[in-house]
Design an enzyme around this catalytic site. Sequence first.
Site, PDB file in Angstrom:
ATOM      1  N   ARG A 169       0.888  -1.239   0.098  1.00 50.81           N
ATOM      2  CA  ARG A 169      -0.088   0.053  -0.062  1.00 50.81           C
ATOM      3  C   ARG A 169       0.773   1.340  -0.031  1.00 50.81           C
ATOM      4  O   ARG A 169       0.518   2.226  -0.684  1.00 50.81           O
ATOM      5  CB  ARG A 169      -0.979  -0.049   1.184  1.00 50.81           C
ATOM      6  CG  ARG A 169      -2.109  -1.082   1.089  1.00 50.81           C
ATOM      7  CD  ARG A 169      -3.084  -0.861   2.457  1.00 50.81           C
ATOM      8  NE  ARG A 169      -3.699   0.255   2.141  1.00 50.81           N
ATOM      9  CZ  ARG A 169      -4.606   0.594   3.284  1.00 50.81           C
ATOM     10  NH1 ARG A 169      -4.842  -0.094   4.253  1.00 50.81           N
ATOM     11  NH2 ARG A 169      -5.276   1.767   3.070  1.00 50.81           N
ATOM     12  N   CYS A 179      -1.301   5.784   9.171  1.00 49.49           N
ATOM     13  CA  CYS A 179      -1.675   4.348   8.789  1.00 49.49           C
ATOM     14  C   CYS A 179      -2.760   4.625   7.533  1.00 49.49           C
ATOM     15  O   CYS A 179      -2.642   5.652   6.895  1.00 49.49           O
ATOM     16  CB  CYS A 179      -2.163   3.336   9.569  1.00 49.49           C
ATOM     17  SG  CYS A 179      -3.452   4.094  10.613  1.00 49.49           S
TER      18      CYS A 179
END
Length: 287
Positions: free
Chosen positions: A172, A242
């Site tokens: 990611r 995050c």
Amino acid sequence: MNAIISASELASDLAGEQPPVVLDVRWQHEGAMRSAYVEGHLPSAVFVDLEADVTGEAGAAGRHPLPDLDHFGAVMRAAGVSPERDVVVYDTGQNWAAARLWWMLRWTGHPSVRVLDGGIALWTGSLEQGDGAAPAEGSFVPAPNSTDFLDADSAAALARSGLLLDARAGERYRGEVEPIDSVAGHIPGAVSAPTTENVSADGRFKSAAELADRFKALGASGTSSASGTSSASGTSEIGVYCGSGVSGAHEVLALAVAGIPAALYVGSWSEWSADPERPVATGADPQ
């Protein structure tokens, strides 16, 4: 005080004269796990709903923004939380939600909060069933500090002036996949540091020495020993983000175990990527 507590230590504390308040914040991406709490929870534990009580409504500020602090304070008091009484939080073995509640309580001024290392999966004592008895009202009133929290602008600045860690999976960060948000990649200047690498196979955190070595290799400083003695001048030097401020709190917790203070960018990638004016980097390099 250490940021985590083992199952055996918690069992001993619960049998003592001044047992801690225990909060069950089990959660998964599909929602809160209240049914699991009813089926079995730690003795005296009170259930707390992550998305209803610990985070705010999803929107421009991200999927898990800050909650209304008056509401958060009322929920904590109803759960029996007071400044003078220790608090222990737990969820499943992953402990991401527990880490977010740990961070919220710490950021809003509670002096003694720990996470059950390994979560309920490592608890070997008895469990209670049902909704649980309502505890005596606590007296905790949230009083946020200015050093443990980052917004988008301060996170961007920190990525250039200090160290901003991206706690998501490496793919990611690199922009190879993005299963949730509309844009893939990372904040320019941020360093990839998946929080899954902070724990062992059983879900417990690696030792303070191992974590300190890991974060040092990533560019973190401010820990003088594995015992948790820190020489950092402030949390503004290191930050974490995050996807939505949940697993990032877990990395802030891992840093705390290593004796390294850090701030959390609560909006995280879900807020950052929602604004087309904000720059996005891809690939393995911070850029």
